[in-house]
Design a protein around this motif. Structure first.
Motif, mmCIF file in Angstrom:
data_model
loop_
_atom_site.group_PDB
_atom_site.id
_atom_site.type_symbol
_atom_site.label_atom_id
_atom_site.label_comp_id
_atom_site.label_asym_id
_atom_site.label_seq_id
_atom_site.Cartn_x
_atom_site.Cartn_y
_atom_site.Cartn_z
ATOM 1 N N LEU A 63 0.832 -1.205 0.000
ATOM 2 C CA LEU A 63 0.000 0.000 0.000
ATOM 3 C C LEU A 63 0.869 1.259 0.000
ATOM 4 N N GLY A 64 1.950 1.241 0.772
ATOM 5 C CA GLY A 64 2.848 2.393 0.802
ATOM 6 C C GLY A 64 3.490 2.665 -0.544
ATOM 7 N N VAL A 65 3.973 1.626 -1.199
ATOM 8 C CA VAL A 65 4.627 1.806 -2.505
ATOM 9 C C VAL A 65 3.609 2.214 -3.564
ATOM 10 N N VAL A 66 2.415 1.651 -3.532
ATOM 11 C CA VAL A 66 1.392 2.021 -4.511
ATOM 12 C C VAL A 66 1.007 3.490 -4.359
ATOM 13 N N LEU A 67 0.801 3.939 -3.115
ATOM 14 C CA LEU A 67 0.456 5.346 -2.903
ATOM 15 C C LEU A 67 1.616 6.270 -3.284
ATOM 16 N N ALA A 68 2.841 5.868 -2.962
ATOM 17 C CA ALA A 68 4.000 6.683 -3.328
ATOM 18 C C ALA A 68 4.144 6.765 -4.850
ATOM 19 N N ALA A 95 9.108 15.080 -1.493
ATOM 20 C CA ALA A 95 8.367 15.264 -0.238
ATOM 21 C C ALA A 95 6.977 14.632 -0.328
ATOM 22 N N GLY A 96 6.324 14.785 -1.459
ATOM 23 C CA GLY A 96 4.991 14.193 -1.628
ATOM 24 C C GLY A 96 5.021 12.673 -1.599
ATOM 25 N N CYS A 97 6.026 12.082 -2.224
ATOM 26 C CA CYS A 97 6.149 10.620 -2.219
ATOM 27 C C CYS A 97 6.461 10.104 -0.820
ATOM 28 N N TYR A 101 3.968 7.556 1.060
ATOM 29 C CA TYR A 101 4.458 6.256 1.534
ATOM 30 C C TYR A 101 4.141 6.073 3.017
ATOM 31 N N LEU A 102 4.399 7.107 3.818
ATOM 32 C CA LEU A 102 4.111 7.012 5.254
ATOM 33 C C LEU A 102 2.620 6.803 5.525
ATOM 34 N N ILE A 103 1.793 7.501 4.794
ATOM 35 C CA ILE A 103 0.345 7.340 4.965
ATOM 36 C C ILE A 103 -0.074 5.922 4.593
ATOM 37 N N GLY A 104 0.412 5.434 3.474
ATOM 38 C CA GLY A 104 0.059 4.076 3.044
ATOM 39 C C GLY A 104 0.517 3.015 4.019
ATOM 40 N N GLY A 132 13.100 6.029 5.176
ATOM 41 C CA GLY A 132 12.405 7.219 4.693
ATOM 42 C C GLY A 132 13.239 8.009 3.704
ATOM 43 N N ALA A 133 14.539 8.072 3.964
ATOM 44 C CA ALA A 133 15.430 8.793 3.056
ATOM 45 C C ALA A 133 15.460 8.131 1.680
ATOM 46 N N VAL A 134 15.374 6.809 1.654
ATOM 47 C CA VAL A 134 15.353 6.093 0.372
ATOM 48 C C VAL A 134 14.103 6.465 -0.419
ATOM 49 N N ILE A 135 12.967 6.513 0.235
ATOM 50 C CA ILE A 135 11.708 6.830 -0.451
ATOM 51 C C ILE A 135 11.766 8.230 -1.050
ATOM 52 N N GLY A 136 12.138 9.209 -0.245
ATOM 53 C CA GLY A 136 12.213 10.582 -0.734
ATOM 54 C C GLY A 136 13.338 10.788 -1.726
ATOM 55 N N GLY A 137 14.502 10.222 -1.445
ATOM 56 C CA GLY A 137 15.649 10.393 -2.330
ATOM 57 C C GLY A 137 15.439 9.760 -3.688
ATOM 58 N N ALA A 138 14.839 8.587 -3.704
ATOM 59 C CA ALA A 138 14.558 7.928 -4.990
ATOM 60 C C ALA A 138 13.593 8.769 -5.817
#
Length: 167
Positions: A63-68, A95-97, A101-104, A132-138
């Motif tokens: 769910l986190g990856v799909v929302l991101a 920042a949005g991703c 991801y956190l919400i999902g 978290g840094a990976v999600i935003g940085g990617a």
């Protein structure tokens, strides 16, 4: 005059940008690859699970990856469809991703464990670690690449000995 396979049509002299839809597709594929590889490498390097909550399965991560990915695609499309987007948009997309991801993940953990505290704990852990840094940085890297594809005007690479017939 029809073109023959031996004489393909010459590319335009100044090239052109990649169409926005193609740039979005390439950037989204790159984002997914960076997220999966990045989370796996951080998990391996730190010897931690990405989502460490008792009773949770794969739903929070999915769910986190799909929302991101949805946030990435939507936000990038809003910027690249107008033709010449700013590279600063990549920071907002990151920042949005991160938030998506956190919400999902938070919703996924709360649904699976039936515990709000578990969801909040996992969200706090991810947002303050390398995960978290990976999600935003990617997202920043992939969005920058997508924007660059739309902004860059170029033509195919050529060897020094290749010349146009007209020159």
């Amino acid at each position: 005059m029809p073109t023959h396979p031996e004489n393909p049509p010459a590319p335009p002299p100044h090239g052109g940008p990649v169409p926005p839809r193609m740039a979005l597709a390439f950037a989204l594929i790159g984002y997914v690859a960076l997220v999966i590889a990045g989370l796996g490498l951080v998990s391996l390097g730190t010897d931690q699970d990405v989502i460490a909550a008792r009773g949770s399965g794969q739903l929070p991560g999915i769910l986190g990856v799909v929302l991101a990915c949805g946030a990435f695609a939507g936000m990038l499309w809003l910027h690249i469809r107008r033709g010449r987007p700013s590279f600063w948009a990549a920071l907002w997309i990151g920042a949005g991703c991160f938030l998506a991801y956190l919400i999902g993940v938070g919703i996924g953990v709360m649904v699976e464990t039936q515990d709000i505290a578990s969801g909040a704990s996992v969200v706090a852990h991810i947002s303050t670690t390398w995960f978290g840094a990976v999600i935003g940085g990617a997202a920043v890297v992939a969005a920058w690449c997508g924007i660059a594809l739309v902004r860059t005007r170029t033509r195919r690479p050529r060897w020094p000995w290749e010349h146009d017939e007209d020159e």
